[in-house]
Design a protein around this motif. Sequence first.
Motif, PDB file in Angstrom:
ATOM      1  N   HIS A   1      45.312  48.702  33.247  1.00 24.95           N
ATOM      2  CA  HIS A   1      45.344  48.030  34.551  1.00 24.95           C
ATOM      3  C   HIS A   1      45.675  46.549  34.433  1.00 24.95           C
ATOM      4  N   VAL A   2      46.176  46.135  33.268  1.00 27.62           N
ATOM      5  CA  VAL A   2      46.458  44.725  33.027  1.00 27.62           C
ATOM      6  C   VAL A   2      47.892  44.578  32.532  1.00 27.62           C
ATOM      7  N   VAL A   3      48.611  43.583  33.057  1.00 22.96           N
ATOM      8  CA  VAL A   3      49.954  43.284  32.566  1.00 22.96           C
ATOM      9  C   VAL A   3      50.005  41.832  32.124  1.00 22.96           C
ATOM     10  N   LEU A   4      50.781  41.593  31.082  1.00 24.40           N
ATOM     11  CA  LEU A   4      50.962  40.273  30.504  1.00 24.40           C
ATOM     12  C   LEU A   4      52.424  39.889  30.651  1.00 24.40           C
ATOM     13  N   THR A   5      52.702  38.725  31.220  1.00 23.37           N
ATOM     14  CA  THR A   5      54.086  38.322  31.409  1.00 23.37           C
ATOM     15  C   THR A   5      54.211  36.814  31.236  1.00 23.37           C
ATOM     16  N   VAL A   6      55.402  36.376  30.864  1.00 23.06           N
ATOM     17  CA  VAL A   6      55.702  34.964  30.676  1.00 23.06           C
ATOM     18  C   VAL A   6      56.711  34.553  31.731  1.00 23.06           C
ATOM     19  N   GLY A   7      56.483  33.395  32.357  1.00 20.43           N
ATOM     20  CA  GLY A   7      57.411  32.936  33.383  1.00 20.43           C
ATOM     21  C   GLY A   7      57.194  31.474  33.698  1.00 20.43           C
TER      22      GLY A   7
ATOM     23  N   LYS B   1      56.559  43.114  37.446  1.00 21.31           N
ATOM     24  CA  LYS B   1      55.247  43.285  36.827  1.00 21.31           C
ATOM     25  C   LYS B   1      54.144  42.810  37.752  1.00 21.31           C
ATOM     26  N   LYS B   2      54.349  41.626  38.340  1.00 17.36           N
ATOM     27  CA  LYS B   2      53.328  41.091  39.234  1.00 17.36           C
ATOM     28  C   LYS B   2      53.155  41.979  40.459  1.00 17.36           C
ATOM     29  N   ASP B   3      54.260  42.426  41.062  1.00 14.56           N
ATOM     30  CA  ASP B   3      54.173  43.272  42.252  1.00 14.56           C
ATOM     31  C   ASP B   3      53.446  44.575  41.963  1.00 14.56           C
ATOM     32  N   PHE B   4      53.688  45.136  40.779  1.00 15.58           N
ATOM     33  CA  PHE B   4      52.998  46.368  40.405  1.00 15.58           C
ATOM     34  C   PHE B   4      51.494  46.124  40.312  1.00 15.58           C
ATOM     35  N   ALA B   5      51.103  45.037  39.636  1.00 16.58           N
ATOM     36  CA  ALA B   5      49.683  44.745  39.483  1.00 16.58           C
ATOM     37  C   ALA B   5      49.027  44.452  40.826  1.00 16.58           C
TER      38      ALA B   5
ATOM     39  N   GLU C   1      36.668  37.424  34.141  1.00 16.64           N
ATOM     40  CA  GLU C   1      37.555  38.250  34.963  1.00 16.64           C
ATOM     41  C   GLU C   1      37.368  39.728  34.674  1.00 16.64           C
ATOM     42  N   CYS C   2      36.371  40.064  33.805  1.00 17.06           N
ATOM     43  CA  CYS C   2      36.043  41.463  33.449  1.00 17.06           C
ATOM     44  C   CYS C   2      37.130  42.151  32.622  1.00 17.06           C
ATOM     45  N   LEU C   3      37.949  41.374  31.916  1.00 15.53           N
ATOM     46  CA  LEU C   3      39.063  41.961  31.166  1.00 15.53           C
ATOM     47  C   LEU C   3      38.722  42.204  29.703  1.00 15.53           C
ATOM     48  N   ILE C   4      37.665  41.590  29.184  1.00 17.17           N
ATOM     49  CA  ILE C   4      37.225  41.867  27.815  1.00 17.17           C
ATOM     50  C   ILE C   4      35.725  42.096  27.822  1.00 17.17           C
ATOM     51  N   GLN C   5      35.256  42.718  26.753  1.00 18.84           N
ATOM     52  CA  GLN C   5      33.825  42.908  26.560  1.00 18.84           C
ATOM     53  C   GLN C   5      33.485  42.638  25.100  1.00 18.84           C
ATOM     54  N   VAL C   6      32.284  42.236  24.863  1.00 13.39           N
ATOM     55  CA  VAL C   6      31.797  42.004  23.511  1.00 13.39           C
ATOM     56  C   VAL C   6      31.370  43.341  22.902  1.00 13.39           C
ATOM     57  N   VAL C   7      31.811  43.586  21.668  1.00 13.04           N
ATOM     58  CA  VAL C   7      31.485  44.868  21.006  1.00 13.04           C
ATOM     59  C   VAL C   7      30.587  44.594  19.787  1.00 13.04           C
TER      60      VAL C   7
ATOM     61  N   TYR D   1      47.946  39.491  34.884  1.00 12.14           N
ATOM     62  CA  TYR D   1      47.668  40.079  36.193  1.00 12.14           C
ATOM     63  C   TYR D   1      46.908  41.399  36.008  1.00 12.14           C
ATOM     64  N   HIS D   2      46.031  41.703  36.959  1.00  9.91           N
ATOM     65  CA  HIS D   2      45.276  42.954  36.858  1.00  9.91           C
ATOM     66  C   HIS D   2      44.991  43.497  38.264  1.00  9.91           C
ATOM     67  N   SER D   3      44.525  44.756  38.289  1.00 16.30           N
ATOM     68  CA  SER D   3      44.272  45.432  39.573  1.00 16.30           C
ATOM     69  C   SER D   3      42.794  45.727  39.790  1.00 16.30           C
ATOM     70  N   LEU D   4      41.908  45.101  39.016  1.00 16.73           N
ATOM     71  CA  LEU D   4      40.490  45.437  39.097  1.00 16.73           C
ATOM     72  C   LEU D   4      39.899  45.116  40.468  1.00 16.73           C
ATOM     73  N   LYS D   5      40.457  44.105  41.145  1.00 17.24           N
ATOM     74  CA  LYS D   5      39.908  43.695  42.438  1.00 17.24           C
ATOM     75  C   LYS D   5      40.784  44.138  43.606  1.00 17.24           C
ATOM     76  N   ASN D   6      41.771  44.980  43.333  1.00 12.84           N
ATOM     77  CA  ASN D   6      42.608  45.490  44.419  1.00 12.84           C
ATOM     78  C   ASN D   6      41.781  46.357  45.366  1.00 12.84           C
ATOM     79  N   ARG D   7      42.254  46.459  46.596  1.00 12.37           N
ATOM     80  CA  ARG D   7      41.546  47.254  47.601  1.00 12.37           C
ATOM     81  C   ARG D   7      42.237  48.603  47.768  1.00 12.37           C
TER      82      ARG D   7
END
Length: 463
Positions: A370-376, A330-334, A457-463, A393-399
């Motif tokens: 673009h977001v994964v949730l994992t326990v470890g 999961k982490k490697d994918f993100a 982290e830009c993962l939620i927004q207020v509605v 983990y997320h990919s929002l800042k990936n290059r």
Amino acid sequence: MPKKARPAGDGEEEGPVPKQAKVEAACGPSSPLDFNSPSGLFESFIAPIKTETFFKEFWEQKPLLIQRDDPASATYYQSLFRLSDLKSLCRRGMYYGRDVNVCRCVHGKKKVLNKDGRVHFLQLRKDFDQKRATIQFHQPQRFKDELWRIQEKLECFFGSLVGSNVYITPAGAQGLPPHYDDVEVFILQLEGEKHWRLYQPTVPLAREYSLEAEDRIGRPTHEFTLKPGDLLYFPRGTIHQAATPEGLAHSTHVTVSTYQNSSWGDFLLDTISGLVFDTAKADVALRAGIPRQLLLVETTAVATRRLSGFLRMLADRLEGTKELPSADMKKDFAVNRLPPYCTGDGAELVTPGGQFPGLDSTVRLQFRDHVVLTVGPDQDPSDETREKMVYVYHSLKNRRETHMMGNEETEPHGLRFPLSHVDALKQLWNSPAISVKDLKLTTDEEKQNLVLSLWTECLIQVV
């Protein structure tokens, strides 16, 4: 409708051609693809075949050929990458080996014609015209926006990395000898025509790339010519070779590939370490030492039976587990996937926007695909207790520029929280919108800190 068998080059009938379909004019001349959702993109990508039919009849089983008699679609696919694009790309600083390979298939062998250092377009065009060399351009989604747009949606759809390579081959030439790949392959013909031959796999669902000698592969099971807009799919392990016919213009196609190292075997290897770690904490039998000198002699029948018993115990424990532990996949994918497609410079993806969240706010998760949730276990090396943590983990800042280029030491983007936050995070994941004060945390301070961390982290927004 299935295409009838026709005489092959040696006068004998070839095998059956994979199922194909004629596609009438679709969504208009700009793009025949539906970018509204990952599932919509994939269904339009393989149209008119339905997604359910594809996975039931073709995926990991057999080739699929789709021929499109639609000028608008052909024009769109031609725009994804052209031979003429290489001139401007070379000005940006392309290098042999990393970005471009130049090769020919000579008497069933691959001959690499790469120079050293930076690629110059005039030399590239000279090798193409005079040596009839194929130009292989690696991961064009790094530079071509529409391929980024397509592959980003496909990564969301598959939950697996999606790479691509462009192959440009002159008339009467072949770039690669017969071989098979360790990825699921989708071929999109962009310019000109290319003649394909597919063969029975020697290693079904292969886990590695390999060349195959002509005298080992037998007769083709399928043989056909792709034209602009046509799509071909075949499973990993399918032996294939392709050449541009004589007397025609050059051929350009893009190979879109996915599901490398994404088998059940890979997932088992990924989950077993975490499962053993958790079980050993709870069961003293797994913490007992192995017999003396076991590492010095061949494994005994007693040791094998003991290991078998432990595996059965782990299987029983897994049956009662609500969440499958994932150590790395999961982490490697993100970490390695494409960032979300955007038309600007991407700054809006990494800057929190909208209203500041408070206890009385209603919030929703954004960029869910673009977001994964994992326990470890806690990955902080200073923490000797190794308590479990929740990782987001997320990919929002990936290059985009490094996508699928094998870059090492890539740091994951995301957050970690105490295990006590897992239920609140699941509420956010599973609700279209939720009030902050309804989150399943003990104190208001914990609720506010959680949403503030996710908002920053830009993962939620207020509605």
